[in-house]
Scaffold this motif. Structure first.
Motif, PDB file in Angstrom:
ATOM      1  N   LEU A  83     -30.428 -39.250  25.587  1.00  0.00           N
ATOM      2  CA  LEU A  83     -30.919 -40.049  26.709  1.00  0.00           C
ATOM      3  C   LEU A  83     -29.899 -40.049  27.845  1.00  0.00           C
ATOM      4  CD1 LEU A  83     -33.542 -41.603  27.132  1.00  0.00           C
ATOM      5  CD2 LEU A  83     -32.362 -43.678  26.400  1.00  0.00           C
ATOM      6  N   PHE A  84     -28.623 -40.106  27.489  1.00  0.00           N
ATOM      7  CA  PHE A  84     -27.564 -39.995  28.508  1.00  0.00           C
ATOM      8  C   PHE A  84     -27.704 -38.687  29.270  1.00  0.00           C
ATOM      9  CE2 PHE A  84     -23.563 -38.264  29.918  1.00  0.00           C
ATOM     10  CZ  PHE A  84     -22.936 -39.322  30.570  1.00  0.00           C
ATOM     11  N   LEU A  85     -27.902 -37.592  28.539  1.00  0.00           N
ATOM     12  CA  LEU A  85     -27.966 -36.278  29.175  1.00  0.00           C
ATOM     13  C   LEU A  85     -29.188 -36.133  30.077  1.00  0.00           C
ATOM     14  CD1 LEU A  85     -26.782 -33.966  26.258  1.00  0.00           C
ATOM     15  CD2 LEU A  85     -25.497 -34.668  28.273  1.00  0.00           C
ATOM     16  N   VAL A  86     -30.325 -36.718  29.672  1.00  0.00           N
ATOM     17  CA  VAL A  86     -31.518 -36.641  30.507  1.00  0.00           C
ATOM     18  C   VAL A  86     -31.265 -37.297  31.859  1.00  0.00           C
ATOM     19  CG1 VAL A  86     -33.866 -37.554  30.814  1.00  0.00           C
ATOM     20  CG2 VAL A  86     -33.235 -36.439  28.684  1.00  0.00           C
ATOM     21  N   PHE A  87     -30.759 -38.532  31.838  1.00  0.00           N
ATOM     22  CA  PHE A  87     -30.551 -39.256  33.084  1.00  0.00           C
ATOM     23  C   PHE A  87     -29.393 -38.681  33.900  1.00  0.00           C
ATOM     24  CE2 PHE A  87     -32.686 -42.785  30.664  1.00  0.00           C
ATOM     25  CZ  PHE A  87     -33.837 -42.783  31.448  1.00  0.00           C
ATOM     26  N   PHE A  88     -28.330 -38.273  33.211  1.00  0.00           N
ATOM     27  CA  PHE A  88     -27.194 -37.699  33.934  1.00  0.00           C
ATOM     28  C   PHE A  88     -27.593 -36.389  34.597  1.00  0.00           C
ATOM     29  CE2 PHE A  88     -23.523 -34.794  33.949  1.00  0.00           C
ATOM     30  CZ  PHE A  88     -22.697 -35.482  34.821  1.00  0.00           C
ATOM     31  N   SER A  89     -28.240 -35.520  33.856  1.00  0.00           N
ATOM     32  CA  SER A  89     -28.617 -34.206  34.374  1.00  0.00           C
ATOM     33  C   SER A  89     -29.605 -34.325  35.524  1.00  0.00           C
ATOM     34  CB  SER A  89     -29.215 -33.355  33.253  1.00  0.00           C
ATOM     35  OG  SER A  89     -29.444 -32.039  33.668  1.00  0.00           O
ATOM     36  N   ALA A  90     -30.585 -35.221  35.384  1.00  0.00           N
ATOM     37  CA  ALA A  90     -31.591 -35.388  36.437  1.00  0.00           C
ATOM     38  C   ALA A  90     -30.982 -35.910  37.727  1.00  0.00           C
ATOM     39  CB  ALA A  90     -32.695 -36.327  35.964  1.00  0.00           C
ATOM     40  N   ASN A  91     -29.911 -36.676  37.627  1.00  0.00           N
ATOM     41  CA  ASN A  91     -29.251 -37.218  38.816  1.00  0.00           C
ATOM     42  C   ASN A  91     -28.156 -36.316  39.356  1.00  0.00           C
ATOM     43  OD1 ASN A  91     -30.345 -39.994  39.511  1.00  0.00           O
ATOM     44  ND2 ASN A  91     -30.007 -40.237  37.313  1.00  0.00           N
ATOM     45  N   CYS A  92     -27.817 -35.296  38.601  1.00  0.00           N
ATOM     46  CA  CYS A  92     -26.753 -34.371  39.019  1.00  0.00           C
ATOM     47  C   CYS A  92     -27.369 -33.293  39.905  1.00  0.00           C
ATOM     48  CB  CYS A  92     -26.088 -33.758  37.781  1.00  0.00           C
ATOM     49  SG  CYS A  92     -24.520 -32.977  38.115  1.00  0.00           S
ATOM     50  N   CYS A  93     -27.810 -33.701  41.100  1.00  0.00           N
ATOM     51  CA  CYS A  93     -28.544 -32.793  41.975  1.00  0.00           C
ATOM     52  C   CYS A  93     -28.271 -33.120  43.434  1.00  0.00           C
ATOM     53  CB  CYS A  93     -30.047 -32.870  41.679  1.00  0.00           C
ATOM     54  SG  CYS A  93     -30.792 -34.446  42.103  1.00  0.00           S
ATOM     55  N   THR A  94     -28.759 -32.250  44.308  1.00  0.00           N
ATOM     56  CA  THR A  94     -28.489 -32.418  45.736  1.00  0.00           C
ATOM     57  C   THR A  94     -29.226 -33.615  46.331  1.00  0.00           C
ATOM     58  OG1 THR A  94     -30.246 -30.806  46.211  1.00  0.00           O
ATOM     59  CG2 THR A  94     -27.980 -29.994  46.125  1.00  0.00           C
ATOM     60  N   ALA A  95     -30.313 -34.079  45.682  1.00  0.00           N
ATOM     61  CA  ALA A  95     -30.982 -35.281  46.177  1.00  0.00           C
ATOM     62  C   ALA A  95     -30.050 -36.485  46.083  1.00  0.00           C
ATOM     63  CB  ALA A  95     -32.261 -35.527  45.375  1.00  0.00           C
ATOM     64  N   THR A  96     -29.289 -36.574  45.002  1.00  0.00           N
ATOM     65  CA  THR A  96     -28.315 -37.654  44.845  1.00  0.00           C
ATOM     66  C   THR A  96     -27.167 -37.485  45.836  1.00  0.00           C
ATOM     67  OG1 THR A  96     -28.865 -37.646  42.485  1.00  0.00           O
ATOM     68  CG2 THR A  96     -26.934 -38.895  43.139  1.00  0.00           C
ATOM     69  N   LEU A  97     -26.750 -36.237  46.046  1.00  0.00           N
ATOM     70  CA  LEU A  97     -25.715 -35.950  47.044  1.00  0.00           C
ATOM     71  C   LEU A  97     -26.157 -36.440  48.421  1.00  0.00           C
ATOM     72  CD1 LEU A  97     -22.951 -34.168  47.150  1.00  0.00           C
ATOM     73  CD2 LEU A  97     -24.426 -32.503  48.301  1.00  0.00           C
ATOM     74  N   ALA A  98     -27.425 -36.191  48.752  1.00  0.00           N
ATOM     75  CA  ALA A  98     -27.959 -36.598  50.050  1.00  0.00           C
ATOM     76  C   ALA A  98     -27.981 -38.109  50.198  1.00  0.00           C
ATOM     77  CB  ALA A  98     -29.362 -36.028  50.231  1.00  0.00           C
ATOM     78  N   LEU A  99     -28.154 -38.829  49.103  1.00  0.00           N
ATOM     79  CA  LEU A  99     -28.146 -40.291  49.169  1.00  0.00           C
ATOM     80  C   LEU A  99     -26.770 -40.809  49.569  1.00  0.00           C
ATOM     81  CD1 LEU A  99     -29.586 -43.006  48.677  1.00  0.00           C
ATOM     82  CD2 LEU A  99     -28.802 -42.871  46.305  1.00  0.00           C
ATOM     83  N   GLY A 100     -25.713 -40.308  48.919  1.00  0.00           N
ATOM     84  CA  GLY A 100     -24.369 -40.729  49.284  1.00  0.00           C
ATOM     85  C   GLY A 100     -24.010 -40.351  50.710  1.00  0.00           C
ATOM     86  N   TYR A 101     -24.522 -39.224  51.137  1.00  0.00           N
ATOM     87  CA  TYR A 101     -24.285 -38.716  52.490  1.00  0.00           C
ATOM     88  C   TYR A 101     -24.777 -39.695  53.565  1.00  0.00           C
ATOM     89  CZ  TYR A 101     -25.953 -35.635  56.346  1.00  0.00           C
ATOM     90  OH  TYR A 101     -26.267 -35.064  57.551  1.00  0.00           O
ATOM     91  N   LEU A 102     -25.800 -40.519  53.217  1.00  0.00           N
ATOM     92  CA  LEU A 102     -26.356 -41.460  54.181  1.00  0.00           C
ATOM     93  C   LEU A 102     -25.368 -42.551  54.583  1.00  0.00           C
ATOM     94  CD1 LEU A 102     -29.957 -42.007  52.723  1.00  0.00           C
ATOM     95  CD2 LEU A 102     -29.297 -40.587  54.666  1.00  0.00           C
ATOM     96  N   GLY A 103     -24.388 -42.871  53.720  1.00  0.00           N
ATOM     97  CA  GLY A 103     -23.436 -43.932  54.040  1.00  0.00           C
ATOM     98  C   GLY A 103     -22.768 -43.715  55.390  1.00  0.00           C
ATOM     99  N   PRO A 104     -22.008 -42.628  55.549  1.00  0.00           N
ATOM    100  CA  PRO A 104     -21.402 -42.346  56.857  1.00  0.00           C
ATOM    101  C   PRO A 104     -22.404 -41.839  57.891  1.00  0.00           C
ATOM    102  CG  PRO A 104     -20.192 -41.292  55.060  1.00  0.00           C
ATOM    103  CD  PRO A 104     -21.503 -41.735  54.499  1.00  0.00           C
ATOM    104  N   ALA A 105     -23.355 -40.981  57.462  1.00  0.00           N
ATOM    105  CA  ALA A 105     -24.212 -40.278  58.419  1.00  0.00           C
ATOM    106  C   ALA A 105     -25.294 -41.165  59.015  1.00  0.00           C
ATOM    107  CB  ALA A 105     -24.861 -39.070  57.740  1.00  0.00           C
ATOM    108  N   ALA A 106     -25.893 -42.062  58.217  1.00  0.00           N
ATOM    109  CA  ALA A 106     -27.013 -42.878  58.705  1.00  0.00           C
ATOM    110  C   ALA A 106     -26.630 -44.326  58.964  1.00  0.00           C
ATOM    111  CB  ALA A 106     -28.162 -42.819  57.699  1.00  0.00           C
TER     112      ALA A 106
END
Length: 525
Positions: A83-106
């Motif tokens: 279960l750890f691997l399912v959630f970790f792997s699914a979040n280990c993607c550029t969509a999650t990267l784009a979310l963090g990017y919003l802090g400074p950018a947006a």
């Protein structure tokens, strides 16, 4: 027998296949028949089609079960670590990267305030889907069947439709976010429609095959993504900018706005959180299941989001090539610019890294497409007779067609739309968890009643509480398409301050407990 990934045992055939009520038509009007000209025999066309479909499912080794409850004798020794691997792997993607990017950018945050938002809002937000994940092995039910014990029969159908729309929408957005990077890697020579199809087909095939193959895919895909993210961080480290932290009311508004986006991203996992441990043994430790789900959600999102925030600081870099790259290709341009200026060899490595990362979104799309098939079966008894794989393939086809058709214009629109849709999830989650912790703390659910409308609640308390909670959330929200009057009144910026999830959680809780006591006293269910 099944392995640790979660494949059904050979004896675990679909409940629909073994339950006569699921095999036989409800009434004569629902039966499509034909008469054989030679024998005069009346043949049930629907039953014949479904039988052939199930035979085909067995041949290709796909999962047979759907939304039906997984009985105890069909459970396997699935490790909570999966279960750890399912959630970790699914979040280990550029969509999650784009979310963090919003802090400074947006939101205009600095490095450290972005970091702290990502840390604390993920610590909080991960609690909710991790708590819901425990329903999988404890009840043998998939996530969207659990609301029947609070919302009842008919309201849950509405929630299932909302979940289907949401999962298709997020599939489109995630596919297009990966497509933009893959398109940039090809210097515009690889048609964007082809990029969409490459990412989408990977996700659809894995999702259609089902539970076992999802666990296998998620078990390994994160390895390649983590290596690529590490390379990106290594080359970008000397370029990232330590933007200063803001102060005052504007800073507070930005922090709460960014925090709401992070919290919403976490809680968006709730409608599918229990879908990936339904075959796990019932008495697997609650703490082990919760801890592994929580760890996968938090670790996957926290580390990738802080890298995204670091990439976001490049838009204010004194090096003008980053601003030019951002103006040309957004976040994908910034990623490419990190590898520029180091020679052709490094730029070639950068393109390889970007290509692999563009495929990372398939891991999260897989989860959504799989769960579409489960939610579709909740809509009607007829839908329940159709195997999950058919619904997953249909939902996947719709998602892929929409992504191809709207690849040039749809991403921004869908992102704003889905951000607004997410505001119903806090009241929805609150109702499910309050129902559990107040009335079912010992897991004393009548599991035989999950598909019997006469034993389920009417859902009056849940519906009223969730609707009012959602209205409050909309009044407190601050998004591109809508700024609520309460958010605007708080001020802090032109877009106000988003406090939607906090008030929605409190209002829903305060309303649901007395209303549910009244409902139980009046009808006993």
């Amino acid at each position: 027998m099944a392995d640790q990934t979660g494949a059904p045992l050979s004896k675990a055939t679909s409940s629909a296949a073994s339950d006569p009520k699921m095999k036989q038509p409800v009434d004569s009007q629902q039966v499509q028949v034909k008469t054989e000209p030679q024998t005069g025999e009346v043949v049930d066309i629907e039953a014949g089609f479904l039988t052939k479909t199930r035979i085909w499912i067995q041949k290709v080794g796909a999962e047979e079960s759907g939304i039906e409850r997984i009985p105890e004798d069909a459970r396997i020794k699935q490790s909570p670590w999966s279960l750890f691997l399912v959630f970790f792997s699914a979040n280990c993607c550029t969509a999650t990267l784009a979310l963090g990017y919003l802090g400074p950018a947006a939101f205009g945050l600095g490095w450290w305030d972005s970091f702290l938002c990502i840390l604390f809002f993920n610590l909080l937000g991960s609690l909710f889907p991790a708590a819901v994940a425990r329903f999988g092995n404890r009840t043998g039910l998939r996530t969207m069947a659990v609301p029947r014990y609070s919302f009842g029969w008919w309201p849950t159908k509405v929630l299932a439709v909302l979940n289907i729309i949401t999962q298709i929408g997020w599939g489109i957005v995630n596919d297009l976010s990966g497509t933009s990077i893959l398109y940039d890697v090809g210097d515009g020579k690889l048609p964007s429609a082809v990029c969409v199809v490459i990412i989408g087909l990977i996700a659809i095939i894995v999702a259609a095959l089902g539970y076992k193959y999802i666990h296998i895919y998620e078990r390994y895909s994160w390895i390649f993504m983590c290596i690529c993210f590490a390379i990106l961080a290594g080359f970008g480290a000397k370029e990232f900018v330590n933007l200063p932290m803001g102060t005052g009311q504007t800073e507070l508004s930005a922090v709460l706005g960014f925090g709401t986006v992070i919290f919403g991203f976490e809680i968006a996992w709730v409608p599918i959180a229990a879908d990936y441990n339904a075959y796990m043994e019932e008495h697997t430790s609650d703490w082990a299941v919760f801890g592994c789900a929580y760890g996968g959600l938090f670790v996957g999102q926290f580390f990738i989001e802080i890298l995204g925030a670091a990439v976001g600081t490049l838009i204010l870099s004194p090096d003008v090539r980053f601003q030019e790259a951002y103006d040309r290709a957004g976040m994908g341009g910034l990623m490419g610019a990190i590898f520029a200026g180091h020679g052709d060899g490094v730029r070639g490595l950068g393109k390889l890294v970007e290509a692999i990362l563009s495929l990372s979104t398939a891991a999260v799309i897989v989860c959504g497409i799989y769960s579409i098939g489960l939610s579709a079966q909740l809509i009607s008894e007829k839908a329940l007779r159709v195997p999950r794989i058919i619904w997953s393939l249909l939902g996947g086809t719709i998602f892929l067609v929409c992504a191809i058709a709207g690849r040039d214009h749809l991403e921004a629109v869908m992102t704003n739309f889905l951000n607004m849709c997410a505001y119903y999830l806090t009241p929805f989650t609150t109702v499910i968890l309050v129902e559990h912790f107040v009335w079912h703390r010992g897991w004393d659910y009548n599991l035989e009643a999950w598909n019997d409308r006469n034993q389920l609640p009417f859902g009056i308390a849940a519906s009223i509480s969730a609707i009012i909670g959602t209205v409050i959330a909309l009044m407190c929200m601050s998004q591109t398409w809508w700024i609520g009057p309460i958010a605007l009144a708080i001020g802090g910026s032109e877009a106000g301050t988003d406090i939607s999830w906090m008030l929605a959680l409190g209002v829903t809780t305060v309303l649901y407990i007395p209303l549910r006591y009244w409902e139980l006293r009046k009808w006993g269910r």
